[in-house]
Design a protein around this motif. Structure first.
Motif: not given
Length: 117
Positions: A1-15
């Protein structure tokens, strides 16, 4: 089954990018239609797929990341208006049976994205 996901990484803080509001839009016939919004959790992800099953179809979509609000909450000093405030990512879905993972790597003065899995 298809789906849309995301993830946000703060590269300045490494978190993970926690508490970022993401607006979701679909384009059809030149019209931009809001289809919802989500907020990232403590891991910088959404608790469930943004779209899946019949709600996820071939077409053009846009995720609008409200990054400026997040950066303000984190106490990141910057001149106003901020260089990055609202980040729209417009992309196409050619095969809605697949997983489209659209992460955002964020810093106060730059970002990048890609199609992950």
């Amino acid at each position: 089954m298809g789906r849309l996901t995301t993830h946000v990484l703060d590269t300045a803080l490494g978190s993970p990018g926690q508490g970022i509001r993401i607006e979701v839009f679909r384009f059809s016939g030149g019209e931009r239609t809001s289809i919802g919004e989500v907020v990232t959790n403590d891991d910088g992800r959404c608790d469930a797929p943004i779209l899946e099953g019949d709600a996820f179809s071939v077409g053009e979509y846009e995720l609008v990341f409200n990054a400026g609000d997040y950066l303000r909450r984190r106490g990141v000093a910057a001149d106003e208006p901020r260089f990055l405030d609202v980040i729209p990512l417009r992309f196409g879905v050619a095969d809605a049976s697949q997983h489209y993972h659209v992460p955002l790597l964020l810093s106060p003065y730059g970002y990048s994205t890609y199609r992950g899995s």
